[in-house]
Every structure is written in C-alpha cells, then in structure tokens.
Design an enzyme around this catalytic site. Structure first.
Site, PDB file in Angstrom:
ATOM      1  N   TRP A   1      22.818  -3.430 -44.498  1.00 34.18           N
ATOM      2  CA  TRP A   1      22.000  -4.661 -44.367  1.00 34.18           C
ATOM      3  C   TRP A   1      21.175  -5.288 -45.376  1.00 34.18           C
ATOM      4  O   TRP A   1      20.356  -6.296 -45.194  1.00 34.18           O
ATOM      5  CB  TRP A   1      21.555  -4.280 -42.869  1.00 34.18           C
ATOM      6  CG  TRP A   1      21.936  -4.097 -42.125  1.00 34.18           C
ATOM      7  CD1 TRP A   1      22.898  -2.918 -41.638  1.00 34.18           C
ATOM      8  CD2 TRP A   1      22.907  -5.178 -41.021  1.00 34.18           C
ATOM      9  NE1 TRP A   1      23.734  -3.005 -40.149  1.00 34.18           N
ATOM     10  CE2 TRP A   1      24.248  -4.257 -40.475  1.00 34.18           C
ATOM     11  CE3 TRP A   1      23.096  -6.429 -41.487  1.00 34.18           C
ATOM     12  CZ2 TRP A   1      24.747  -5.483 -39.285  1.00 34.18           C
ATOM     13  CZ3 TRP A   1      23.990  -6.984 -40.118  1.00 34.18           C
ATOM     14  CH2 TRP A   1      25.319  -6.430 -39.637  1.00 34.18           C
TER      15      TRP A   1
ATOM     16  N   GLU B   1      27.651 -12.165 -41.957  1.00 38.16           N
ATOM     17  CA  GLU B   1      27.337 -11.655 -40.273  1.00 38.16           C
ATOM     18  C   GLU B   1      28.958 -11.996 -39.538  1.00 38.16           C
ATOM     19  O   GLU B   1      28.826 -11.187 -38.640  1.00 38.16           O
ATOM     20  CB  GLU B   1      27.083 -11.443 -38.846  1.00 38.16           C
ATOM     21  CG  GLU B   1      25.148 -11.658 -39.988  1.00 38.16           C
ATOM     22  CD  GLU B   1      24.496 -10.931 -38.800  1.00 38.16           C
ATOM     23  OE1 GLU B   1      23.774 -11.716 -38.244  1.00 38.16           O
ATOM     24  OE2 GLU B   1      23.281 -10.611 -39.288  1.00 38.16           O
TER      25      GLU B   1
ATOM     26  N   ASP C   1      14.697 -12.467 -41.570  1.00 37.72           N
ATOM     27  CA  ASP C   1      15.634 -12.579 -40.329  1.00 37.72           C
ATOM     28  C   ASP C   1      14.055 -12.197 -39.466  1.00 37.72           C
ATOM     29  O   ASP C   1      13.864 -11.448 -38.963  1.00 37.72           O
ATOM     30  CB  ASP C   1      16.447 -11.904 -40.452  1.00 37.72           C
ATOM     31  CG  ASP C   1      17.426 -11.779 -39.238  1.00 37.72           C
ATOM     32  OD1 ASP C   1      16.711 -13.287 -38.553  1.00 37.72           O
ATOM     33  OD2 ASP C   1      18.298 -10.935 -38.636  1.00 37.72           O
TER      34      ASP C   1
ATOM     35  N   GLU D   1      13.241 -11.267 -31.022  1.00 33.83           N
ATOM     36  CA  GLU D   1      13.751  -9.749 -31.284  1.00 33.83           C
ATOM     37  C   GLU D   1      13.232  -9.458 -32.046  1.00 33.83           C
ATOM     38  O   GLU D   1      13.183  -7.491 -31.727  1.00 33.83           O
ATOM     39  CB  GLU D   1      15.051 -10.615 -33.060  1.00 33.83           C
ATOM     40  CG  GLU D   1      15.869 -10.014 -33.271  1.00 33.83           C
ATOM     41  CD  GLU D   1      16.990 -10.181 -33.820  1.00 33.83           C
ATOM     42  OE1 GLU D   1      17.344 -11.735 -33.472  1.00 33.83           O
ATOM     43  OE2 GLU D   1      18.052  -9.143 -34.202  1.00 33.83           O
TER      44      GLU D   1
HETATM   45  C1  GCV Z   1      23.183 -14.730 -33.202  1.00 30.93           C
HETATM   46  C2  GCV Z   1      20.246 -11.743 -36.861  1.00 30.93           C
HETATM   47  C3  GCV Z   1      20.956 -11.041 -35.236  1.00 30.93           C
HETATM   48  C4  GCV Z   1      21.479 -11.178 -34.884  1.00 30.93           C
HETATM   49  C5  GCV Z   1      22.609 -13.417 -35.046  1.00 30.93           C
HETATM   50  C6  GCV Z   1      21.467 -13.169 -36.424  1.00 30.93           C
HETATM   51  C7  GCV Z   1      21.541 -15.007 -36.504  1.00 30.93           C
HETATM   52  O1  GCV Z   1      21.208 -10.514 -37.402  1.00 30.93           O
HETATM   53  O2  GCV Z   1      20.406  -9.735 -34.894  1.00 30.93           O
HETATM   54  O3  GCV Z   1      21.848 -11.134 -33.180  1.00 30.93           O
HETATM   55  O4  GCV Z   1      23.257 -13.003 -34.765  1.00 30.93           O
HETATM   56  O5  GCV Z   1      20.522 -12.903 -36.521  1.00 30.93           O
HETATM   57  O6  GCV Z   1      20.971 -15.717 -36.794  1.00 30.93           O
HETATM   58  O7  GCV Z   1      22.654 -15.085 -36.728  1.00 30.93           O
END
Ligand code: GCV
Length: 675
Positions: A538, A274, A353, A381
């Site tokens: 994604w 990312e 995720d 989340e």
């Molecule tokens: C901290 C997901 C979340 C991101 C997070 C990432 C990770 O993609 O949406 O906000 O980043 O996981 O675990 O690194």
C-alpha cells in the site's frame, strides 16, 4: 416516536423572558409561494418558533426576483446569500433564491435556539454569504445497506439494494441544509454491483424523488459513477474515453439520466484507484476520462467531480524510490488547465489518506487553472472511528489556512474560487452518518458533521465558536426544557467545548508519532499495529530500524518535497524549519535527534504516548462532571465511548512504546513501565 435524534434541530421550549414580538411577522423578499425551498423555510420557521416560543408567525412572501440589491442598496446578493434586518418591528429576510431564504430562516432559528436577542442579532442588518460555492457531503454508502468506513450503523439511503426514502430522509436534508450543505453524493465512490445500475431504469424513479426532496432544501443530488459503465452495464467491450462507441453510449445514457432525474447535479468519479477502472487502462490521461464525461453532461448543467486519489496500491515495499505521496501530483499536475470548465478535481487534504496529521497536498497551489475542491473526512477512519472523540474542525482550519505560495493563496482562497474566479469549487467531506439513533455513533462526533457544514459555509469561523455553538444547540435539545442559565448551560457548553478542542491533539499524541502516519491494523484501520502496513503493497512505510525512523522525502530521498512551491519546499526540506509535527513524514532521523524542546525523538515518542493516554482518561473525567446536568441517554452513551477510549488509548501507548523500546533498547528517562 422517531427512532433518531433531531440533533441540533431539537427546538426545545424556551423559558427565558425575552421580548419576542419581532418574530410575529417575518417577510421573505425575492421569492413567492411557488418556491418550494422558501415554502420549506416558512414551515421550518413555523415549527421552530411554535415549539420554542409558542409563536405562530405570519410569513409574508414577496415578489420573485425583486431582491438583487438588498433593501438598503448597499449590497448585491448572490444566489445563496441572504440579508436579515428589522423593519418596523418585523423581521425581513432578503435573498435572490429560496435557498438564501432557507439559510436566513435557519439563522433566525439558531438565534432563538441559543437564546440570543433578536434585536441584537439583526438590528443593524446582517448580510451572509457562503465562503465556498460547493459544500458537499460524500457518503460511502453501499446499496446493500453497509457503509464503507461507516461507524454509526447502517445506511439510511439504501437497504437490500433498494433506495430508502422515509421521514429520516427529509430530516437529514433539513439537518444538513441548516448548516449550509448544498450537495450530497449518496453512494460510495467504489461503485460496484447494484450501484452500477443506479443510472438505469431500475432506480430512476426513486432517485428523482430523492433529488426532489433534496432540491426542496437547496441541496443538489450527485451520484458516484462507475467509470466502466459502458462495459458493466452497457454491453460494450471498452471504456476508452476516446472511443466513438463509448462516447455515443454515454451521450445516450446521460440524456436519459438527466431526463429521468431532473434535479441531478452531476457525478463523482473515482478512477484508476484501488481497483476501480479508469482511463489508464486505455493509455489515456485522467483529463481524457473526465473531459469525455464533462463534455456530455455540460448541456444538462452537470458537473463531473473527479478524484485525485489515484495511486498504485500494488507497490513493492522493497522499492525505495516509489513514494505514494507523490502520485496525486504526478498524475494531475501536468494536466493543469486541460480540464473542462465543469470538471472539478477533488483533492484529499493530504497526499496520503486522512491520517491524523499529514502535510497539505501539493496539488493545492500546484495548479493555477483547474477547478479544485478540498476533500476531508469526518468519518473518523483513522482518527478513532467515532469511538474515540476527535473533533476535526481545528485540523480543517489549519488545512484551509495553509499558504500554498501560489500567489500567496491559502487553500481556503483556492477552493473558494477567490483566486481563479471560478464557481466550480468548494469543500467536501466523507460523511460520518448512519442509521444510529444519534446519527454519528459517538454523540460528540455530531460536532464534526455540524462543524464541517458551518466551516464550509463560513471558513472564517473559529473552531472554538463552532464547538461552543454546537454544544449549545445540541445540548439544548438533549437537556430538555428550562432556561439555559438555570440548567448550568455555561458549564455544559464550556466543558464540552474544552473536551472537543483538546480531542484531536490528544488523539494525535497516542497515535503514530511526528506525522509518520499509519501504524494501524490493516484493513479495519482501528487500533495500533506498528508494522501492520510495513511490508505491504500500500505504499505507507515508516521504515523504522534500530537506529532511525522516517521517510526521507527531500531531494536526497524520494523528492516529494519538490512538488511544493519553493518557499514550502525550503521549509519542509530543512530539518530545522520543517514543522516538528511532520518531521518523520519528511525526514529520516535517528532516535537521538533532539527536538526543539530538548527531547530526543525516542523520548518524545514515550512522553507523548504516556501523556496521550493520561489525557484521554482526563477527557473522560471532564465528561463525568456533566452527570446529572445533561440528558441521561446522551451522558451514558458517551460515557461508554469514553470508557473504551481511555482503555484503548493505553493499548496504543503500550504497543507503540514497547515497539520502539524493543527496537532501540533505549530506556525511558522517567523509567515508566514499557513492555
Ligand atoms: C472508499 C481509503 C479507504 C477506502 C476508501 C478510499 C477512498 O483507502 O480505506 O475505504 O474507499 O480511501 O478514498 O477512495
């Protein structure tokens, strides 16, 4: 007045009439007064017992190192273990370290807080040992005070690019130590801006102070590290892990860092993910990157926790063959056995995720000679963002119990170090705290914080017991004085336990169906948007058309299923034996495919979404039955969240049902309203 709650460390006055004389004298063996953790344990006991029972216990310290074998000669204690027994009418806490003593002290305080009899609890002597060596929390706090995926206010570690240390910091350490957490990463894994300078003179003093506070509670401070620090703060033009200049820079840097922050446990690294930099830029492997750092920090006792959340987030949605679910295994599996002893691979529970349901990552069981840590997320989340109630401990129990079929080991066996005999292993959770009064936004989300700690400490605990104990401990502070029985304690605990235990299944019902995941509003990840991520880079696709939905991950499809050991591969690839809650994760099925209960996939979608919304409303009604029995503040704050959840679950219901009705034209057999 503190502007935050004491949560389960509320220590309210007890009015029961139990005989508490055993608590007048408490002996600590194996430590003396020079041990800061044992001193904190003693303070905690004094405060707690004074407030709850008006007892001022005499605390007697023993001789350090005396307790290797516990007094009855039956057990050898390890560093964080403790034994509590009764001897001549006094309590004896034995341990080899202050941390063991501290855990013993919290055990006693919990016993008193839930009004259990001390003789019953300790009369026969108990020996308690943590299931996992590392029990960690990962904060995704940013130095400007925001929290990535934070749903409970701002950071209490950072504000305006400075580190904040105040009374809350110590209370946070007390809270998490009380449930057995022994390591904390304070900053977000996406290390940018000011956070890159954490390993510079600008922040050392504060970090040393923070590390010291944590150490006083048996907690090791960890930092997330910017992999490309050599470039971003070091003035070099490379972060190649095999480049001598890069290695030399890190050597000097780490010597400085560990000198200035002596209590530091090590670093957490998110690389090649990312947008974060990593060794791939230089054609190197993840092991090259991790080992370079590990080799350097080894002499300071440092650990490198390296995340396996490595995938391409710029995928072409038209590309049928690439499957994001495969990436973690693809990048790490062949590196098994190639990591330094002080590297731990941190693996998210699922291959995607933190969805409400995912299969277990095939990396567990896929590596036989690599330190592994399970990463879960208590920050909700994708599970309602602490506005919906979603008690995640039952889910974590399932994850831990999963048989990887590597030596018939479960995930719990692997991450505890039992299978490989390794000590660099454990569990970590992306944390759900912030500076809200109740720390977690939703009061009931506190059960996930408490529960994660308790479960990481003792993976054999049941989710139900954790829920009940949390309710009992937290509500005893929320309600205030008077005995548990008099204030309808059992009713409160049972109601809250029921709500918590139903909450994850309810949330799952109105979410994305049958394990397919996502269907959330992109970016914010809140609320339904079925195609939100469908045509995006994604890698998270449900592929619904008018005939079918789901991803074929068998060998006829993406082949993901072959990353599992044979037994699990067979289970998942066969639509008959694939667990139904994961059916659409592994298979592409027509809407009229009939499930074991005789319902078609489409009818299942309709039914679960109607049920989910109805059940969410019922959870609210159950909560309402506590009006007048629990503190008004907690009651009202939580009712507000339930009211939102009840409405929002209808939104989920209607968006998902309408989407599939419009896509398929298939009517609901019960003729309910779909738009
Ligand atoms: C901290 C997901 C979340 C991101 C997070 C990432 C990770 O993609 O949406 O906000 O980043 O996981 O675990 O690194």
């Amino acid at each position: 007045m503190k502007n935050y709650s004491d949560l389960w460390l509320g220590y309210k006055k007890k009015t029961h009439n139990r005989d508490c004389k055993n608590l007048n004298k408490i002996s600590f063996t194996g430590v003396d007064e020079t041990d800061a953790v044992a001193v904190n344990a003693s303070e905690e006991l004094k405060t707690g017992l004074k407030t709850m029972l008006d007892i001022e216990p005499e605390i007697v310290f023993g001789t350090p190192g005396v307790t290797g074998t516990v007094s009855n000669g039956s057990e050898i204690l390890d560093n964080e273990e403790y034994r509590i027994s009764l001897s001549d009418g006094e309590i004896v806490v034995e341990a080899k370290s202050g941390t063991g003593i501290l855990y013993g002290a919290f055990d006693i305080l919990r016993t008193v807080a839930v009004e259990k009899d001390v003789i019953e609890a300790y009369g026969k002597g108990i020996v308690v040992r943590p299931s996992n060596p590392l029990r960690m929390l990962n904060h995704w706090d940013k130095m400007n005070g925001d929290i990535e995926r934070g749903y409970s206010g701002e950071s209490f570690f950072f504000a305006d690019n400075e580190i904040v240390i105040n009374e809350r910091t110590r209370d946070y350490a007390r809270l998490i130590a009380s449930v057995g957490i022994n390591a904390v990463v304070i900053n977000n894994v996406n290390v940018k801006d000011a956070a890159s300078y954490m390993i510079t003179d600008r922040y050392y003093d504060k970090l040393a102070e923070l590390g010291e506070i944590f150490a006083g509670y048996g907690i090791r401070l960890f930092l997330s590290l910017n992999y490309a620090s050599t470039i971003e703060i070091g003035g070099l033009d490379s972060a190649d892990p095999l480049d001598e200049k890069v290695i030399a820079w890190w050597r000097t840097k780490m010597a400085e860092v560990f000198d200035r922050i002596p209590t530091l446990g090590g670093f957490l690294v998110k690389a090649d993910s990312e947008g974060r930099p990593g060794p791939f830029t230089y054609g190197r492997t993840q092991a090259d990157g991790a080992n370079m750092l590990a080799d350097i920090v080894k002499e300071y006792g440092g650990i490198i926790v390296w995340r396996c959340f490595v995938y391409n987030c710029k995928q072409d949605w038209r590309d049928e063959k690439t499957d994001r679910a495969k990436s973690g295994y693809d990048y790490f599996h062949s590196l098994d056995g190639k990591f330094e002893e002080n590297v731990i691979l941190q693996i998210k529970n699922g291959p995607m995720d933190f969805q409400v349901r995912e299969p277990i990552s095939p990396l567990f069981g896929g590596m036989e000679n690599t330190n592994q840590m399970l990463e879960v997320q208590i920050a909700q989340e994708y599970t309602g963002q602490q506005r919906h109630v979603c008690f995640l401990i039952p889910w974590f129990k399932e994850i831990l119990a999963f048989n990887t079929h590597m030596k018939e080991a479960s995930v719990a066996d692997i991450v505890s170090g039992r299978v490989m005999g390794n000590k660099n292993a454990g569990m970590t959770a992306v944390c759900n705290t912030g500076d809200d009064y109740n720390w977690t936004g939703h009061d009931l989300a506190g059960a996930n914080l408490y529960g994660f700690g308790k479960l990481a400490f003792d993976t054999s605990l049941s989710a139900t017991d954790i829920a009940a104990n949390w309710a009992r401990l937290y509500l005893s502070q929320a309600i205030g004085e008077s005995s548990f029985a008099k204030r309808n304690g059992e009713k409160i605990v049972n109601t809250v336990k029921e709500i918590l235990m139903k909450s994850w299944p309810v949330y799952e019902k109105y979410n994305a169906p049958l394990g397919i995941g996502w269907m959330v509003v992109p970016g914010i990840h809140y609320g339904p948007d079925v195609d939100g991520y469908e045509y995006s880079p994604w890698g998270t696709y449900h592929k619904a058309d008018l005939h079918a939905i789901g991803r074929d991950r068998t060998d006829n499809g993406t082949g993901y299923v072959s990353q599992y050991r044979e037994e699990n591969k067979k289970m998942y690839e066969n639509v008959e034996t694939c667990p139904e809650e994961l059916l659409l994760f592994f298979h592409r099925l027509p809407y009229n495919y009939v499930l074991k209960n005789g319902k078609t996939v489409i009818q299942h979608i309709y039914d679960t979404h109607f049920e989910g919304a109805e059940e969410a409303a019922k959870l609210m009604e159950e909560w309402k039955s506590l009006e007048g029995l629990i503190s008004k503040d907690v009651y009202e704050r939580t009712l507000e969240r339930f009211t939102h959840q009840a409405e929002h679950s209808k939104e989920w219901r209607d968006v998902i049902n309408s989407y599939f009705f419009r896509k398929t034209g298939i009517k609901d057999l019960q003729g309910r309203e779909i738009y």
